[in-house]
Design a protein around this motif. Sequence first.
Motif, PDB file in Angstrom:
ATOM      1  N   VAL A  33       0.844  -1.196   0.000  1.00 43.64           N
ATOM      2  CA  VAL A  33       0.000   0.000   0.000  1.00 43.64           C
ATOM      3  C   VAL A  33       0.880   1.247   0.000  1.00 43.64           C
ATOM      4  O   VAL A  33       1.881   1.319   0.723  1.00 43.64           O
ATOM      5  N   SER A  34       0.506   2.239  -0.810  1.00 48.85           N
ATOM      6  CA  SER A  34       1.264   3.488  -0.860  1.00 48.85           C
ATOM      7  C   SER A  34       1.231   4.172   0.511  1.00 48.85           C
ATOM      8  O   SER A  34       0.150   4.411   1.067  1.00 48.85           O
ATOM      9  N   PRO A  35       2.388   4.509   1.073  1.00 47.96           N
ATOM     10  CA  PRO A  35       2.424   5.113   2.413  1.00 47.96           C
ATOM     11  C   PRO A  35       1.885   6.533   2.468  1.00 47.96           C
ATOM     12  O   PRO A  35       1.618   7.054   3.558  1.00 47.96           O
ATOM     13  N   ASN A  36       1.724   7.177   1.324  1.00 50.07           N
ATOM     14  CA  ASN A  36       1.334   8.585   1.301  1.00 50.07           C
ATOM     15  C   ASN A  36      -0.164   8.819   1.124  1.00 50.07           C
ATOM     16  O   ASN A  36      -0.608   9.961   0.992  1.00 50.07           O
ATOM     17  N   LYS A  37      -0.943   7.756   1.124  1.00 49.37           N
ATOM     18  CA  LYS A  37      -2.390   7.904   1.006  1.00 49.37           C
ATOM     19  C   LYS A  37      -2.954   8.610   2.242  1.00 49.37           C
ATOM     20  O   LYS A  37      -2.496   8.404   3.364  1.00 49.37           O
ATOM     21  N   PHE A  38      -3.964   9.435   2.010  1.00 47.21           N
ATOM     22  CA  PHE A  38      -4.641  10.090   3.127  1.00 47.21           C
ATOM     23  C   PHE A  38      -6.055  10.461   2.702  1.00 47.21           C
ATOM     24  O   PHE A  38      -6.269  11.129   1.693  1.00 47.21           O
ATOM     25  N   GLY A  39      -7.013  10.001   3.465  1.00 50.35           N
ATOM     26  CA  GLY A  39      -8.400  10.345   3.212  1.00 50.35           C
ATOM     27  C   GLY A  39      -9.139  10.542   4.517  1.00 50.35           C
ATOM     28  O   GLY A  39      -8.764   9.967   5.554  1.00 50.35           O
ATOM     29  N   MET A  40     -10.200  11.344   4.473  1.00 46.54           N
ATOM     30  CA  MET A  40     -11.002  11.592   5.675  1.00 46.54           C
ATOM     31  C   MET A  40     -12.431  11.874   5.232  1.00 46.54           C
ATOM     32  O   MET A  40     -12.659  12.616   4.265  1.00 46.54           O
ATOM     33  N   HIS A  41     -13.382  11.261   5.922  1.00 46.31           N
ATOM     34  CA  HIS A  41     -14.793  11.418   5.548  1.00 46.31           C
ATOM     35  C   HIS A  41     -15.630  11.517   6.811  1.00 46.31           C
ATOM     36  O   HIS A  41     -15.523  10.677   7.708  1.00 46.31           O
ATOM     37  N   LEU A  42     -16.462  12.542   6.889  1.00 47.20           N
ATOM     38  CA  LEU A  42     -17.330  12.767   8.042  1.00 47.20           C
ATOM     39  C   LEU A  42     -18.774  12.705   7.587  1.00 47.20           C
ATOM     40  O   LEU A  42     -19.163  13.409   6.649  1.00 47.20           O
ATOM     41  N   HIS A  43     -19.546  11.843   8.247  1.00 47.92           N
ATOM     42  CA  HIS A  43     -20.967  11.684   7.922  1.00 47.92           C
ATOM     43  C   HIS A  43     -21.790  12.181   9.101  1.00 47.92           C
ATOM     44  O   HIS A  43     -21.630  11.699  10.226  1.00 47.92           O
ATOM     45  N   CYS A  44     -22.650  13.151   8.858  1.00 45.92           N
ATOM     46  CA  CYS A  44     -23.408  13.806   9.926  1.00 45.92           C
ATOM     47  C   CYS A  44     -24.742  13.108  10.200  1.00 45.92           C
ATOM     48  O   CYS A  44     -25.286  12.404   9.342  1.00 45.92           O
ATOM     49  N   HIS A 265     -19.073  10.705  17.336  1.00 48.41           N
ATOM     50  CA  HIS A 265     -19.552  11.668  18.321  1.00 48.41           C
ATOM     51  C   HIS A 265     -21.060  11.432  18.424  1.00 48.41           C
ATOM     52  O   HIS A 265     -21.806  11.744  17.491  1.00 48.41           O
ATOM     53  N   PRO A 266     -21.525  10.809  19.524  1.00 47.31           N
ATOM     54  CA  PRO A 266     -22.943  10.451  19.616  1.00 47.31           C
ATOM     55  C   PRO A 266     -23.870  11.618  19.305  1.00 47.31           C
ATOM     56  O   PRO A 266     -23.650  12.749  19.752  1.00 47.31           O
ATOM     57  N   HIS A 267     -24.868  11.313  18.479  1.00 52.28           N
ATOM     58  CA  HIS A 267     -25.896  12.283  18.057  1.00 52.28           C
ATOM     59  C   HIS A 267     -25.345  13.381  17.145  1.00 52.28           C
ATOM     60  O   HIS A 267     -26.069  14.325  16.830  1.00 52.28           O
ATOM     61  N   GLN A 268     -24.076  13.236  16.713  1.00 52.63           N
ATOM     62  CA  GLN A 268     -23.473  14.264  15.872  1.00 52.63           C
ATOM     63  C   GLN A 268     -22.958  13.706  14.547  1.00 52.63           C
ATOM     64  O   GLN A 268     -23.446  14.073  13.482  1.00 52.63           O
ATOM     65  N   TYR A 269     -21.976  12.803  14.609  1.00 55.69           N
ATOM     66  CA  TYR A 269     -21.350  12.336  13.368  1.00 55.69           C
ATOM     67  C   TYR A 269     -20.522  11.077  13.608  1.00 55.69           C
ATOM     68  O   TYR A 269     -20.235  10.704  14.754  1.00 55.69           O
ATOM     69  N   ALA A 270     -20.148  10.448  12.503  1.00 55.77           N
ATOM     70  CA  ALA A 270     -19.104   9.422  12.490  1.00 55.77           C
ATOM     71  C   ALA A 270     -18.060   9.890  11.488  1.00 55.77           C
ATOM     72  O   ALA A 270     -18.395  10.434  10.432  1.00 55.77           O
TER      73      ALA A 270
END
Length: 303
Positions: A33-44, A265-270
Amino acid sequence: MDYQALLNIIEKDLESFDHQGKVASYIPELAFVSPNKFGMHLHCINGKDYFIGDSEEKFSIQSISKVFTLTLAKKHKSKIWDRVDVEPSGNPFNSLIQLEKEKGVPRNPFINSGALVIADILISCLENPKEELLAFVRYLAQDHDIYYDEKVAASEKSKGYRNIALVNYMKSLGNINNDADDILDFYFHQCSLAMSCSQLSKAFMVFANEGKIIGTQERVLKTKSIKRINAIMQTCGFYDEAGEFSFRVGLPGKSGVGGGIVAIHPHQYAVAVWSPKLNAHGNSEKGMRALEELTSLTGLSIF
């Protein structure tokens, strides 16, 4: 809260992040796996999504899968705590010494020995364990484009000596009921689940939404069971670095050696983050920093 603006700040701040960690190589397939991968996803909680980087790219979720198997076990069998405890380990996730001291009863369901006991429970109560686990994860994520990575599963099997030792030791002490090879095959497959940050954040909304699927509001587990799973994520979700994660981030969550971390975060997001380079404890170095920045910028955690 303008979450997209906050994620953009995090992305910019971490552009020059000095990685000291290394990609997991004890599972051979993960070393590619490429060491430089970076992702972030927030679902409200309101169904809106915010994301940066490689948030749609699938990766091996590894120990994050232990939250799914524990949830499925609780859904099918209520009495599991006489076979696995709920205490933080304070030791590496694959410790044999701790298991010996505690006479074959794992300290919690998120270390390897505990997850192997949960796998044994699922094999006993499900007709087709691998198929039913996959269907369950797809149901939580409301997404059928989730699958086992057979190359990763085979790679884990080829080097899984420590897990083989753990399951056989527990079997010798009467805490494993099924054939060790069947349990290991199931366990290696659950760890090989390939998901993106987007899929993980949506699947984990069940833990932020009191046990209900976002959108449909179908109930998966009772609220009290979700409360307890969240508590175990808070105290045991990061191996022997759970205290550090609570101190820096302040959210229940779970990490995996594929470089993924999911927190709620309960009642807020994952929120899910992926960066393959790991610190000495087996947790994503950049991922932990990203989540620390998130709760610092919002000024909110569960505390």
